[in-house]
Design an enzyme around this catalytic site. Structure first.
Site, PDB file in Angstrom:
ATOM      1  CB  SER A 176     -31.578  79.671  67.143  1.00  0.00           C
ATOM      2  OG  SER A 176     -32.703  80.190  67.797  1.00  0.00           O
ATOM      3  CD  GLN A 207     -35.283  83.985  70.098  1.00  0.00           C
ATOM      4  OE1 GLN A 207     -35.738  83.971  68.961  1.00  0.00           O
ATOM      5  NE2 GLN A 207     -35.073  85.101  70.770  1.00  0.00           N
ATOM      6  NE  ARG A 241     -29.808  92.753  72.891  1.00  0.00           N
ATOM      7  CZ  ARG A 241     -29.998  92.676  74.208  1.00  0.00           C
ATOM      8  NH1 ARG A 241     -29.417  93.530  75.019  1.00  0.00           N
ATOM      9  NH2 ARG A 241     -30.775  91.734  74.734  1.00  0.00           N
ATOM     10  CB  SER A 297     -32.399  84.738  78.223  1.00  0.00           C
ATOM     11  OG  SER A 297     -31.993  85.327  77.022  1.00  0.00           O
ATOM     12  CG  ASP A 326     -28.703  89.069  72.097  1.00  0.00           C
ATOM     13  OD1 ASP A 326     -29.056  88.935  70.915  1.00  0.00           O
ATOM     14  OD2 ASP A 326     -29.277  88.493  73.049  1.00  0.00           O
ATOM     15  NE  ARG A 360     -36.736  89.211  65.275  1.00  0.00           N
ATOM     16  CZ  ARG A 360     -36.256  89.058  66.510  1.00  0.00           C
ATOM     17  NH1 ARG A 360     -36.804  89.726  67.516  1.00  0.00           N
ATOM     18  NH2 ARG A 360     -35.253  88.261  66.736  1.00  0.00           N
ATOM     19  NE  ARG A 377     -34.470  80.067  78.038  1.00  0.00           N
ATOM     20  CZ  ARG A 377     -34.271  80.936  77.034  1.00  0.00           C
ATOM     21  NH1 ARG A 377     -34.534  82.223  77.218  1.00  0.00           N
ATOM     22  NH2 ARG A 377     -33.849  80.524  75.856  1.00  0.00           N
ATOM     23  NE  ARG A 412     -30.073  94.001  67.312  1.00  0.00           N
ATOM     24  CZ  ARG A 412     -30.366  93.286  68.384  1.00  0.00           C
ATOM     25  NH1 ARG A 412     -29.634  92.232  68.701  1.00  0.00           N
ATOM     26  NH2 ARG A 412     -31.393  93.629  69.142  1.00  0.00           N
ATOM     27  CE  LYS A 416     -30.291  87.492  67.003  1.00  0.00           C
ATOM     28  NZ  LYS A 416     -30.922  86.404  67.765  1.00  0.00           N
TER      29      LYS A 416
HETATM   30  C1  S3P Z   1     -32.467  84.408  73.215  1.00  0.00           C
HETATM   31  C2  S3P Z   1     -31.722  83.826  72.242  1.00  0.00           C
HETATM   32  C3  S3P Z   1     -31.024  84.577  71.187  1.00  0.00           C
HETATM   33  C4  S3P Z   1     -30.896  86.053  71.534  1.00  0.00           C
HETATM   34  C5  S3P Z   1     -32.162  86.623  72.086  1.00  0.00           C
HETATM   35  C6  S3P Z   1     -32.593  85.866  73.330  1.00  0.00           C
HETATM   36  C7  S3P Z   1     -33.135  83.546  74.211  1.00  0.00           C
HETATM   37  O1  S3P Z   1     -31.743  84.442  69.978  1.00  0.00           O
HETATM   38  O2  S3P Z   1     -30.489  86.780  70.400  1.00  0.00           O
HETATM   39  O3  S3P Z   1     -31.975  87.985  72.418  1.00  0.00           O
HETATM   40  O4  S3P Z   1     -33.547  84.039  75.264  1.00  0.00           O
HETATM   41  O5  S3P Z   1     -33.264  82.342  73.948  1.00  0.00           O
HETATM   42  P1  S3P Z   1     -31.488  83.174  69.017  1.00  0.00           P
HETATM   43  O6  S3P Z   1     -31.445  82.032  69.895  1.00  0.00           O
HETATM   44  O7  S3P Z   1     -32.617  83.111  68.076  1.00  0.00           O
HETATM   45  O8  S3P Z   1     -30.195  83.507  68.333  1.00  0.00           O
END
Ligand code: S3P
Length: 432
Positions: free
Chosen positions: A166, A168, A386, A24, A314, A121, A28, A345, A341
């Site tokens: 989330s 993301q 995973r 993550s 995760d 997705r 970024r 999963r 995911k």
């Molecule tokens: C992530 C947020 C998570 C996670 C993903 C990485 C991120 O997803 O499952 O592996 O880096 O912001 P969600 O925020 O969609 O749940």
């Protein structure tokens, strides 16, 4: 397509200081360095396929990447360039969703695509709110699936209460919000991982949570300070070895330099609740707390996981392996997000555990696992890193053949090397 054979492993006791860097944070780093006007310096950038894809996209947008094999210097362009080709996010949902937010505010035409798993997705969780603030986005299934075409431009400020927790979605909207002219507001029901807020604030942005729980996103009026960061170890990757200890009697491991961000270590707390002995030792704080996690074996008992799901989403596949060896019936609830995911999963965990002789029950938002004896089996990764790594760890308890393991390279390129390190004869056969 490669297949991995993992053999039963004896007791082990070790210190691991080279687990993959945080995925993550690495994504970024690649993206946020574009918001500065000076070079960012990144040590321990994750050299997995997902994050290298994000770095390649930064380059296609005009950044200059100097990589001496250890430190990556990212020099941003004065203005992001409209690329002359598509931007390939590979398998990475984080790459696609965060870039969608960032590029929505940039003048130009951008096409984001990915592999067959990513293209299936849901993207409307970001494309819908981004369209509402003026982004012009189209794509397959009316903009819900990649390839996505984004025509970036001026964005309106917003007030958005997200229906899902989330990081993301939150990060995509923060990246859009900082490019608007006025303050925006974002709310989520449970704080999702907050690397975006921490890193952008460290770079000089102003993203603060007010007393009513709304995140106030202030526009950036000048380029941000560059990043100067050593990416910590990924707690989600490290967790595979925590589970290995939890299922192999008398074992012990110390996992070094892991981010101890509270939104990332909930799975360790659940494993602790199941009986494993776990100690966290904070060593430093750079954007977030970083330290060592020591895990010691103790017999496991069943657990119900139904709260703070975003903090361990995760790690649930790996946790299901611990559940399979615990005494009693474990349950995972409120985890419908697992269905969207890198694979579904809920289904992939349940199907594979069933092949391993474990009694399970599948719900719409989770599953039940009846603790018992993991049996040797041939399982599939379903293209999900995973799932591949979770069942490779199960193989340490009872021999396992895991099919289609290429996906491990998306997040943890040296996983098999480390599996070998913890037990003679483990994971020494790769075919295909
Ligand atoms: C992530 C947020 C998570 C996670 C993903 C990485 C991120 O997803 O499952 O592996 O880096 O912001 P969600 O925020 O969609 O749940």
């Amino acid at each position: 397509m490669k297949t991995l054979t993992v053999s039963k492993c004896k007791v082990f006791s070790t210190i691991i200081d080279n687990i993959a860097s945080d995925k993550s944070i690495s994504h970024r780093c690649a993206m946020f360095s574009l918001l500065s006007n000076k070079p960012s310096t990144i040590k321990n950038f994750l050299r997995g396929e997902d994050t290298m894809d994000s770095l390649n996209i930064a380059q296609k947008l005009g950044a200059i990447i100097d990589d001496d094999g250890e430190v990556i210097k990212i020099t941003p362009p004065s203005n992001l360039r409209e690329p002359d080709n598509i931007l390939d996010c590979g398998n990475a949902g984080t790459g696609m969703r965060l870039y969608a937010g960032l590029l929505s505010g940039i003048d130009g035409s951008f096409v984001l695509t990915g592999d067959k798993y990513l293209r299936s997705r849901p993207m409307n969780r970001v494309t819908k709110p981004l369209r509402e603030i003026g982004a012009k986005i189209d794509g397959v299934d009316e903009g819900n699936k990649a390839p996505l075409h984004i025509r970036g431009g001026k964005l309106k400020s917003f007030k958005y209460h997200s229906p899902i927790d989330s990081a993301q979605v939150k990060s995509a909207l923060i990246l859009a919000g900082i490019q608007s002219n006025e303050i925006s507001f974002y709310k989520e029901n449970l704080l999702s991982r907050d690397h975006t807020e921490r890193m952008l604030n460290g770079m000089g942005a102003k993203i603060v949570t007010n007393k009513d729980g709304w995140i106030e996103i202030n526009p950036i009026t000048k380029p941000l300070k560059p990043l100067n960061i050593t990416v910590p170890t990924d707690p989600s990757s490290a967790f595979f070895f925590a589970v290995a200890v939890a299922i192999i009697p008398d074992s012990k491991v110390t996992l070094k330099n892991v981010t101890l961000n509270p939104t990332r270590i909930e799975a360790y707390k659940v494993l602790q609740q199941m009986g494993a002995e776990i100690e966290f030792k904070e060593v430093e704080n750079i954007y977030e707390p970083i330290g060592n996690i020591t895990v010691k074996y103790a017999p496991l008992k069943a657990v119900v996981v139904e709260k703070n799901i975003a903090w361990l989403i995760d790690e649930l596949p790996a946790l299901s392996i611990a559940m399979a060896t615990a005494r009693g019936v474990s349950k995972v609830k409120n985890a419908k997000e697992l269905r969207v995911k890198e694979s579904d999963r809920i289904k992939t965990v349940v199907d594979n555990l069933t092949l391993c002789g474990i009694e399970t029950c599948e719900f719409e938002d989770g599953y039940e696992v009846v603790g018992g004896e993991l049996k040797s089996a041939i399982v599939d990764s379903f293209g999900d890193h995973r799932i591949a790594m979770s069942f490779a760890i199960a193989g340490l308890k009872s021999d396992m053949i895991v099919k289609d393991i290429d996906c491990i390279d998306t997040s943890f390129p040296n996983f098999i090397e480390l599996l070998n390190k913890i037990g003679a004869g483990c994971a020494d056969k790769i075919s295909g």
